[in-house]
Enzyme design. Structure first.
Site, PDB file in Angstrom:
ATOM      1  N   HIS A 113       0.616  -1.269   0.137  1.00 35.93           N
ATOM      2  CA  HIS A 113       0.151   0.047   0.071  1.00 35.93           C
ATOM      3  C   HIS A 113       0.781   1.086   0.037  1.00 35.93           C
ATOM      4  O   HIS A 113       2.174   1.126   0.379  1.00 35.93           O
ATOM      5  CB  HIS A 113      -0.836  -0.118   1.316  1.00 35.93           C
ATOM      6  CG  HIS A 113      -0.283   0.172   2.474  1.00 35.93           C
ATOM      7  ND1 HIS A 113      -0.316  -1.015   3.280  1.00 35.93           N
ATOM      8  CD2 HIS A 113       0.199   1.028   3.026  1.00 35.93           C
ATOM      9  CE1 HIS A 113       0.495  -0.607   4.364  1.00 35.93           C
ATOM     10  NE2 HIS A 113       0.878   0.503   4.239  1.00 35.93           N
TER      11      HIS A 113
ATOM     12  N   GLU B 124      -3.759   3.509   1.700  1.00 35.19           N
ATOM     13  CA  GLU B 124      -4.005   3.837   3.009  1.00 35.19           C
ATOM     14  C   GLU B 124      -4.118   5.032   3.456  1.00 35.19           C
ATOM     15  O   GLU B 124      -3.234   6.017   3.219  1.00 35.19           O
ATOM     16  CB  GLU B 124      -2.906   3.042   3.979  1.00 35.19           C
ATOM     17  CG  GLU B 124      -3.057   3.470   5.486  1.00 35.19           C
ATOM     18  CD  GLU B 124      -1.788   3.014   6.384  1.00 35.19           C
ATOM     19  OE1 GLU B 124      -1.637   3.589   7.395  1.00 35.19           O
ATOM     20  OE2 GLU B 124      -0.834   2.331   5.675  1.00 35.19           O
TER      21      GLU B 124
ATOM     22  N   HIS C 119       3.418  11.803  -7.032  1.00 38.11           N
ATOM     23  CA  HIS C 119       1.922  11.588  -7.335  1.00 38.11           C
ATOM     24  C   HIS C 119       1.806  10.200  -7.270  1.00 38.11           C
ATOM     25  O   HIS C 119       2.570   9.115  -7.364  1.00 38.11           O
ATOM     26  CB  HIS C 119       1.783  11.957  -8.708  1.00 38.11           C
ATOM     27  CG  HIS C 119       2.415  11.306  -9.884  1.00 38.11           C
ATOM     28  ND1 HIS C 119       3.524  11.907 -10.579  1.00 38.11           N
ATOM     29  CD2 HIS C 119       2.103  10.300 -10.601  1.00 38.11           C
ATOM     30  CE1 HIS C 119       3.959  10.987 -11.347  1.00 38.11           C
ATOM     31  NE2 HIS C 119       3.007  10.160 -11.561  1.00 38.11           N
TER      32      HIS C 119
ATOM     33  N   GLU D 239      -2.127  10.688 -11.174  1.00 38.01           N
ATOM     34  CA  GLU D 239      -1.877  10.775 -12.691  1.00 38.01           C
ATOM     35  C   GLU D 239      -2.707   9.825 -13.026  1.00 38.01           C
ATOM     36  O   GLU D 239      -2.894   8.648 -12.590  1.00 38.01           O
ATOM     37  CB  GLU D 239      -0.516  10.548 -12.860  1.00 38.01           C
ATOM     38  CG  GLU D 239      -0.151  10.637 -14.323  1.00 38.01           C
ATOM     39  CD  GLU D 239       1.310  10.241 -14.963  1.00 38.01           C
ATOM     40  OE1 GLU D 239       1.298  10.227 -15.793  1.00 38.01           O
ATOM     41  OE2 GLU D 239       1.731   9.480 -13.794  1.00 38.01           O
TER      42      GLU D 239
END
Length: 128
Positions: free
Chosen positions: A5, A56, A74, A122
């Site tokens: 994550h 998360e 990003h 993005e």
């Protein structure tokens, strides 16, 4: 090994969950309060944690904003059609910060969206 994550600190958990579920189409997979640490974690994604990398969101109780700094770039999300994704996100109230079009030094079609805390996302079409 596999990537599990990415964690983002958010200033308003409900607002962020709403954005990632209703604007970007993720599912809230699990959420838990940690009263002793005074924080809440929420995990969201496009599939189960056992199979995909998820996001998360960490809400530290009483903290309503963060300085993002200049080190973070990003998050990237693959979409079927970048142009259609931008229009759908805009229609659901998402903030488009770069319209769909070719990247600066190439032909890959990209766009950028901003979440409620200012994190950039993005959008990319599928790889050929």
């Amino acid at each position: 090994m596999r990537l599990l994550h990415t964690m983002l600190r958010v200033g308003n958990l409900e607002r962020s969950i709403d954005f990632y579920t209703n604007v970007l189409g993720m599912q809230l997979l699990r959420q838990k309060d940690y009263p002793d640490g005074k924080f809440t974690l929420a995990f969201l994604g496009y599939g189960p944690e056992s199979e995909t990398c998820v996001l998360e969101l960490t809400y530290n109780w009483g903290v309503d904003h963060y300085d993002l700094g200049n080190g973070f770039g990003h998050i990237a999300i693959e979409v079927d059609d970048v142009y259609k994704a931008v229009e759908a996100i805009r229609a659901r109230g998402g903030k488009i910060i770069r319209e769909a079009g070719p990247m600066n030094a190439g032909t890959t079609i990209i766009a950028f969206v901003e979440d409620p805390d200012g994190y950039q996302i993005e959008l990319l079409g599928p790889r050929s």
